[in-house]
Every structure is written in structure tokens, then in C-alpha cells.
Design a protein around this motif. Structure first.
Motif, PDB file in Angstrom:
ATOM      1  N   VAL A  15      67.258  50.101 -11.490  1.00  0.00           N
ATOM      2  CA  VAL A  15      66.242  50.609 -12.410  1.00  0.00           C
ATOM      3  C   VAL A  15      66.416  52.124 -12.402  1.00  0.00           C
ATOM      4  O   VAL A  15      66.294  52.781 -11.369  1.00  0.00           O
ATOM      5  N   LYS A  16      66.776  52.674 -13.557  1.00  0.00           N
ATOM      6  CA  LYS A  16      67.091  54.102 -13.675  1.00  0.00           C
ATOM      7  C   LYS A  16      65.804  54.929 -13.542  1.00  0.00           C
ATOM      8  O   LYS A  16      64.698  54.373 -13.594  1.00  0.00           O
ATOM      9  N   PRO A  17      65.942  56.264 -13.378  1.00  0.00           N
ATOM     10  CA  PRO A  17      64.737  57.073 -13.117  1.00  0.00           C
ATOM     11  C   PRO A  17      63.607  56.884 -14.135  1.00  0.00           C
ATOM     12  O   PRO A  17      62.427  56.859 -13.762  1.00  0.00           O
ATOM     13  N   HIS A  55      80.026  56.568  -9.265  1.00  0.00           N
ATOM     14  CA  HIS A  55      79.526  55.411 -10.005  1.00  0.00           C
ATOM     15  C   HIS A  55      80.005  55.427 -11.464  1.00  0.00           C
ATOM     16  O   HIS A  55      80.398  54.402 -12.011  1.00  0.00           O
ATOM     17  N   TYR A  56      79.945  56.605 -12.088  1.00  0.00           N
ATOM     18  CA  TYR A  56      80.308  56.714 -13.511  1.00  0.00           C
ATOM     19  C   TYR A  56      81.671  57.372 -13.717  1.00  0.00           C
ATOM     20  O   TYR A  56      81.903  57.992 -14.745  1.00  0.00           O
ATOM     21  N   TRP A  57      82.587  57.243 -12.744  1.00  0.00           N
ATOM     22  CA  TRP A  57      83.888  57.892 -12.788  1.00  0.00           C
ATOM     23  C   TRP A  57      84.621  57.585 -14.093  1.00  0.00           C
ATOM     24  O   TRP A  57      85.247  58.470 -14.705  1.00  0.00           O
ATOM     25  N   ARG A 118      68.285  56.841 -22.511  1.00  0.00           N
ATOM     26  CA  ARG A 118      67.177  56.484 -21.588  1.00  0.00           C
ATOM     27  C   ARG A 118      66.982  54.988 -21.662  1.00  0.00           C
ATOM     28  O   ARG A 118      65.953  54.491 -22.143  1.00  0.00           O
ATOM     29  N   ASN A 119      68.001  54.291 -21.182  1.00  0.00           N
ATOM     30  CA  ASN A 119      67.986  52.836 -21.392  1.00  0.00           C
ATOM     31  C   ASN A 119      67.565  52.037 -20.159  1.00  0.00           C
ATOM     32  O   ASN A 119      67.892  50.875 -20.001  1.00  0.00           O
ATOM     33  N   VAL A 120      66.810  52.702 -19.253  1.00  0.00           N
ATOM     34  CA  VAL A 120      65.964  52.041 -18.246  1.00  0.00           C
ATOM     35  C   VAL A 120      66.666  51.341 -17.082  1.00  0.00           C
ATOM     36  O   VAL A 120      66.161  51.329 -15.977  1.00  0.00           O
ATOM     37  N   ILE A 121      67.845  50.755 -17.340  1.00  0.00           N
ATOM     38  CA  ILE A 121      68.418  49.870 -16.319  1.00  0.00           C
ATOM     39  C   ILE A 121      69.941  49.848 -16.388  1.00  0.00           C
ATOM     40  O   ILE A 121      70.524  50.044 -17.459  1.00  0.00           O
ATOM     41  N   HIS A 122      70.555  49.623 -15.238  1.00  0.00           N
ATOM     42  CA  HIS A 122      72.008  49.428 -15.147  1.00  0.00           C
ATOM     43  C   HIS A 122      72.298  48.062 -14.535  1.00  0.00           C
ATOM     44  O   HIS A 122      71.583  47.612 -13.650  1.00  0.00           O
ATOM     45  N   GLY A 123      73.379  47.436 -14.999  1.00  0.00           N
ATOM     46  CA  GLY A 123      73.859  46.200 -14.370  1.00  0.00           C
ATOM     47  C   GLY A 123      75.376  46.187 -14.385  1.00  0.00           C
ATOM     48  O   GLY A 123      75.985  46.573 -15.397  1.00  0.00           O
TER      49      GLY A 123
END
Ligand code: RTP
Length: 155
Positions: A15-17, A55-57, A118-123
């Protein structure tokens, strides 16, 4: 046991910031529990720049990379590992599309956000990235193996 293949996967969900700030953590966890997945790791983390870069390399040369680093540093994230049959693909379906405008109602992004930035979540998006991301965010001793002895189809 009929219908139980025993093929378990693990995926990293964060859950992103903005999701934490908007108090969406409980709602998101509820969806994963209701679907039948098992929580095997969980923490609240203020990610370092170093961790986010790793993480986002793959996205390092994208024009939005700096904005993405700053967004992901805005506050703590709730990072989790969920386990279960086909959890990687199913979690991505539950999240919705990268751009919330393309996400169907009923998905997390389709229900809770409008901006790709600002898409709330990562999976995690594949078995390889799930393995890489889980080992990046968690130590071995933070991942828990537990079973529901009488009901193995409940992961
Ligand atoms: P995630 O890794 O966060 O689950 O997202 P994803 O695979 O669906 O999308 P990816 O292309 O890997 O992008 C990662 C995150 O970067 C932000 N983003 N911003 N045009 C933009 O401003 C833009 N494009 C992507 C999003 O937060 C996206 O989730």
C-alpha cells in the motif's frame, strides 16, 4: 483433496504512501483475506531512496522516475507478502490497471483512485519479480510459514 493443486505462490503487495494516508490499509487487507489468500509477512516501512531505486530499477530511465521516487518517499508504506494459488495474477487483477482510468470498478484502483501517479498500491507482476521484490523488502526471518491444519485448501 479434490481441487487442491498445492501450487502455492507468493507475491509482494505494498500500500503506497497515499493509500496509507487515506486509511485504505484495512480495506485492502480485507479484500485479500476475503479472497482466501494467506498473509505471511507484513510491515510499515518508510522506504529509503536506495531501496526504492532497487525496487524500480527497470524504470530508472523513464521521464516520471524522479516523481515516482518522491511520491514513494512521501510517507510510510504497508508492505505485505500474500500466499496462495495463482496469487500473483489474481492480485494484479484485484489491483486493476496501472492507470486507474483503465481500471474497472470493483478493483482497488478502480474504486479508490484516479491518477497513475497516485495509484495507491503495488503488486508484483511475475514470479521472477515477486521473488526479487520479496527478498528486497523482507529478510528470511520476517516471512512466516503457517498452516491451517484441518483445512489445507485454506492457504
Ligand atoms: P506497480 O509496479 O506500482 O504495481 O505498477 P505497474 O507494474 O502497474 O506499473 P509500472 O509501469 O511498473 O509503473 C510503476 C509505477 O510508476 C508510476 N507511474 N507513473 N506516467 C506516469 O506518471 C507513471 N507511469 C507509471 C505508477 O505509480 C506505477 O504504479
Amino acid at each position: 483433496i479434490p481441487g487442491w493443486t498445492g501450487v502455492n505462490e507468493r507475491t509482494l503487495v505494498a500500500v503506497k504512501p497515499d493509500g496509507v494516508q487515506r486509511r485504505l490499509v484495512g480495506e485492502i487487507m480485507r479484500r485479500f483475506e476475503n479472497r482466501g489468500f494467506k498473509l505471511v509477512a507484513l510491515k510499515l516501512v518508510q522506504a529509503s531512496e536506495d531501496l526504492l531505486r532497487k525496487h524500480y530499477w527497470d524504470l530508472r530511465s523513464k521521464p516520471f522516475f524522479r516523481g515516482l521516487m518522491s511520491y514513494m518517499s512521501e510517507g510510510p508504506m504497508v508492505v505485505m507478502v500474500w500466499e496462495g494459488l495463482d496469487v500473483i495474477k489474481t492480485a494484479r487483477n484485484m489491483l486493476g490497471e496501472n492507470n486507474p482510468a483503465d481500471s474497472l470498478p470493483g478493483t482497488i484502483r478502480g474504486d479508490f483512485c484516479v491518477e497513475v501517479g497516485r495509484n495507491v498500491i503495488h503488486g508484483s507482476d511475475s514470479v521472477e519479480s515477486a521473488e526479487k521484490e520479496i527478498s528486497l523488502w523482507f529478510g528470511q526471518n520476517e516471512l512466516h510459514c503457517w498452516v491451517h491444519n484441518s483445512r489445507p485448501w485454506i492457504y
